[in-house]
Motif scaffolding. Sequence first.
Motif, PDB file in Angstrom:
ATOM      1  N   ALA A 163       0.864  -1.157  -0.114  1.00  0.00           N
ATOM      2  CA  ALA A 163       0.165   0.268  -0.208  1.00  0.00           C
ATOM      3  C   ALA A 163       0.878   1.170  -0.236  1.00  0.00           C
ATOM      4  CB  ALA A 163      -0.945   0.014   1.156  1.00  0.00           C
ATOM      5  N   ALA A 164       2.050   1.092   0.819  1.00  0.00           N
ATOM      6  CA  ALA A 164       2.711   2.488   0.724  1.00  0.00           C
ATOM      7  C   ALA A 164       3.557   2.585  -0.310  1.00  0.00           C
ATOM      8  CB  ALA A 164       3.685   2.373   1.973  1.00  0.00           C
ATOM      9  N   ALA A 165       4.167   1.587  -1.040  1.00  0.00           N
ATOM     10  CA  ALA A 165       4.825   1.693  -2.164  1.00  0.00           C
ATOM     11  C   ALA A 165       4.097   2.082  -3.380  1.00  0.00           C
ATOM     12  CB  ALA A 165       5.506   0.251  -2.591  1.00  0.00           C
ATOM     13  N   LEU A 166       2.713   1.611  -3.417  1.00  0.00           N
ATOM     14  CA  LEU A 166       1.597   2.031  -4.551  1.00  0.00           C
ATOM     15  C   LEU A 166       1.070   3.386  -4.359  1.00  0.00           C
ATOM     16  CD1 LEU A 166       0.796  -1.570  -5.441  1.00  0.00           C
ATOM     17  CD2 LEU A 166       2.475  -0.083  -6.763  1.00  0.00           C
ATOM     18  N   SER A 167       1.402   3.996  -3.262  1.00  0.00           N
ATOM     19  CA  SER A 167       0.532   5.165  -2.927  1.00  0.00           C
ATOM     20  C   SER A 167       0.934   6.363  -3.443  1.00  0.00           C
ATOM     21  CB  SER A 167       0.184   5.304  -1.237  1.00  0.00           C
ATOM     22  OG  SER A 167       1.480   5.498  -0.798  1.00  0.00           O
ATOM     23  N   SER A 168       2.052   6.472  -3.924  1.00  0.00           N
ATOM     24  CA  SER A 168       2.449   7.743  -4.628  1.00  0.00           C
ATOM     25  C   SER A 168       1.463   8.354  -5.778  1.00  0.00           C
ATOM     26  CB  SER A 168       3.921   7.582  -5.144  1.00  0.00           C
ATOM     27  OG  SER A 168       4.095   8.594  -5.745  1.00  0.00           O
ATOM     28  N   THR A 169       1.019   9.778  -5.692  1.00  0.00           N
ATOM     29  CA  THR A 169       0.300  10.191  -6.574  1.00  0.00           C
ATOM     30  C   THR A 169       1.042  10.276  -8.017  1.00  0.00           C
ATOM     31  OG1 THR A 169       0.778  12.327  -5.984  1.00  0.00           O
ATOM     32  CG2 THR A 169      -1.696  11.217  -5.030  1.00  0.00           C
ATOM     33  N   ASN A 170       2.384  10.309  -7.664  1.00  0.00           N
ATOM     34  CA  ASN A 170       3.200  10.591  -8.927  1.00  0.00           C
ATOM     35  C   ASN A 170       3.833   8.980  -9.799  1.00  0.00           C
ATOM     36  OD1 ASN A 170       3.382  13.256  -8.689  1.00  0.00           O
ATOM     37  ND2 ASN A 170       5.082  13.135  -7.148  1.00  0.00           N
ATOM     38  N   LEU A 171       3.451   8.051  -9.249  1.00  0.00           N
ATOM     39  CA  LEU A 171       3.529   6.873  -9.899  1.00  0.00           C
ATOM     40  C   LEU A 171       3.306   6.685 -11.309  1.00  0.00           C
ATOM     41  CD1 LEU A 171       5.005   3.861  -8.869  1.00  0.00           C
ATOM     42  CD2 LEU A 171       2.774   3.145  -8.592  1.00  0.00           C
ATOM     43  N   ARG A 172       3.918   6.025 -12.122  1.00  0.00           N
ATOM     44  CA  ARG A 172       3.695   6.119 -13.536  1.00  0.00           C
ATOM     45  C   ARG A 172       3.443   4.512 -13.711  1.00  0.00           C
ATOM     46  NH1 ARG A 172       3.156  10.934 -12.912  1.00  0.00           N
ATOM     47  NH2 ARG A 172       4.520  12.677 -13.600  1.00  0.00           N
ATOM     48  N   CYS A 173       2.789   4.525 -14.982  1.00  0.00           N
ATOM     49  CA  CYS A 173       2.404   3.129 -15.545  1.00  0.00           C
ATOM     50  C   CYS A 173       2.585   2.891 -17.140  1.00  0.00           C
ATOM     51  CB  CYS A 173       1.046   2.719 -15.113  1.00  0.00           C
ATOM     52  SG  CYS A 173       0.534   1.036 -15.468  1.00  0.00           S
ATOM     53  N   ALA A 174       3.039   1.767 -17.714  1.00  0.00           N
ATOM     54  CA  ALA A 174       3.081   1.704 -18.759  1.00  0.00           C
ATOM     55  C   ALA A 174       2.267   0.408 -18.980  1.00  0.00           C
ATOM     56  CB  ALA A 174       4.501   1.742 -19.412  1.00  0.00           C
ATOM     57  N   VAL A 175       1.584   0.219 -20.087  1.00  0.00           N
ATOM     58  CA  VAL A 175       1.151  -0.974 -20.742  1.00  0.00           C
ATOM     59  C   VAL A 175       1.592  -1.381 -22.059  1.00  0.00           C
ATOM     60  CG1 VAL A 175      -1.147  -2.230 -21.174  1.00  0.00           C
ATOM     61  CG2 VAL A 175      -0.982  -0.928 -19.346  1.00  0.00           C
ATOM     62  N   ASN A 176       2.178  -2.726 -22.083  1.00  0.00           N
ATOM     63  CA  ASN A 176       2.841  -2.891 -23.088  1.00  0.00           C
ATOM     64  C   ASN A 176       3.619  -1.851 -23.727  1.00  0.00           C
ATOM     65  OD1 ASN A 176       1.517  -5.313 -23.256  1.00  0.00           O
ATOM     66  ND2 ASN A 176      -0.300  -4.346 -24.096  1.00  0.00           N
ATOM     67  N   GLN A 177       4.573  -1.228 -22.927  1.00  0.00           N
ATOM     68  CA  GLN A 177       5.415  -0.275 -23.081  1.00  0.00           C
ATOM     69  C   GLN A 177       4.993   0.981 -23.637  1.00  0.00           C
ATOM     70  OE1 GLN A 177       8.672  -2.382 -25.491  1.00  0.00           O
ATOM     71  NE2 GLN A 177       8.937  -3.970 -23.947  1.00  0.00           N
ATOM     72  N   SER A 178       3.750   1.472 -23.434  1.00  0.00           N
ATOM     73  CA  SER A 178       3.243   2.644 -23.763  1.00  0.00           C
ATOM     74  C   SER A 178       2.592   3.320 -22.258  1.00  0.00           C
ATOM     75  CB  SER A 178       1.992   2.590 -24.817  1.00  0.00           C
ATOM     76  OG  SER A 178       2.646   2.032 -26.185  1.00  0.00           O
ATOM     77  N   LEU A 179       2.924   4.604 -22.257  1.00  0.00           N
ATOM     78  CA  LEU A 179       2.289   5.118 -20.992  1.00  0.00           C
ATOM     79  C   LEU A 179       0.822   4.866 -21.138  1.00  0.00           C
ATOM     80  CD1 LEU A 179       4.344   8.492 -20.539  1.00  0.00           C
ATOM     81  CD2 LEU A 179       4.362   6.396 -19.260  1.00  0.00           C
ATOM     82  N   ALA A 180       0.248   4.592 -19.663  1.00  0.00           N
ATOM     83  CA  ALA A 180      -1.004   4.353 -19.660  1.00  0.00           C
ATOM     84  C   ALA A 180      -1.900   5.144 -18.408  1.00  0.00           C
ATOM     85  CB  ALA A 180      -1.284   2.931 -19.394  1.00  0.00           C
ATOM     86  N   LYS A 181      -2.879   5.797 -18.655  1.00  0.00           N
ATOM     87  CA  LYS A 181      -3.642   6.203 -17.615  1.00  0.00           C
ATOM     88  C   LYS A 181      -4.540   5.171 -16.750  1.00  0.00           C
ATOM     89  CE  LYS A 181      -4.277  10.410 -20.141  1.00  0.00           C
ATOM     90  NZ  LYS A 181      -5.080  11.775 -20.124  1.00  0.00           N
ATOM     91  N   PRO A 182      -4.654   5.511 -15.615  1.00  0.00           N
ATOM     92  CA  PRO A 182      -5.576   4.770 -14.732  1.00  0.00           C
ATOM     93  C   PRO A 182      -6.771   3.977 -15.436  1.00  0.00           C
ATOM     94  CG  PRO A 182      -4.809   6.680 -13.626  1.00  0.00           C
ATOM     95  CD  PRO A 182      -4.588   7.110 -14.831  1.00  0.00           C
ATOM     96  N   GLU A 183      -7.289   4.565 -16.036  1.00  0.00           N
ATOM     97  CA  GLU A 183      -8.630   3.785 -16.594  1.00  0.00           C
ATOM     98  C   GLU A 183      -8.250   2.914 -18.062  1.00  0.00           C
ATOM     99  OE1 GLU A 183      -7.910   7.956 -18.451  1.00  0.00           O
ATOM    100  OE2 GLU A 183      -8.173   7.160 -16.445  1.00  0.00           O
ATOM    101  N   HIS A 184      -7.021   2.970 -18.227  1.00  0.00           N
ATOM    102  CA  HIS A 184      -6.437   2.004 -19.350  1.00  0.00           C
ATOM    103  C   HIS A 184      -7.131   0.547 -19.271  1.00  0.00           C
ATOM    104  CE1 HIS A 184      -4.035   1.342 -22.836  1.00  0.00           C
ATOM    105  NE2 HIS A 184      -3.864  -0.147 -22.262  1.00  0.00           N
ATOM    106  N   PRO A 185      -7.894   0.082 -20.115  1.00  0.00           N
ATOM    107  CA  PRO A 185      -8.186  -1.400 -19.678  1.00  0.00           C
ATOM    108  C   PRO A 185      -7.154  -2.371 -19.970  1.00  0.00           C
ATOM    109  CG  PRO A 185      -9.002  -0.517 -22.023  1.00  0.00           C
ATOM    110  CD  PRO A 185      -8.364   0.487 -21.305  1.00  0.00           C
ATOM    111  N   LEU A 186      -7.193  -3.403 -19.130  1.00  0.00           N
ATOM    112  CA  LEU A 186      -6.116  -4.606 -19.438  1.00  0.00           C
ATOM    113  C   LEU A 186      -6.561  -5.809 -19.930  1.00  0.00           C
ATOM    114  CD1 LEU A 186      -4.817  -4.466 -15.632  1.00  0.00           C
ATOM    115  CD2 LEU A 186      -3.892  -3.514 -17.862  1.00  0.00           C
TER     116      LEU A 186
END
Length: 88
Positions: free
Chosen positions: A50-73
Amino acid sequence: MSNDNAITILYFASLGDALGLSEERFSQASLPADVASLRAQLAARDAKWAAALSSTNLRCAVNQSLAKPEHPLCWGDEVAFFPPVTGG
């Protein structure tokens, strides 16, 4: 990408250090609908997650493209979480 019922999750830089993990295969009975749902499931593991993933600045990529929280999996996706990077 693979077609099996798993997602490959990568944890980079200080996030991987905090979790003691750089990669895992995430396999559940049902697929998380989107990046935000996956992040919530991971954060629910325990206080360290929970602590590690709580950062509001955490970034995510899906299949090597930046993705927003609503990006479907989809099964077989590669999801990478990483802290913001700076460079010059």
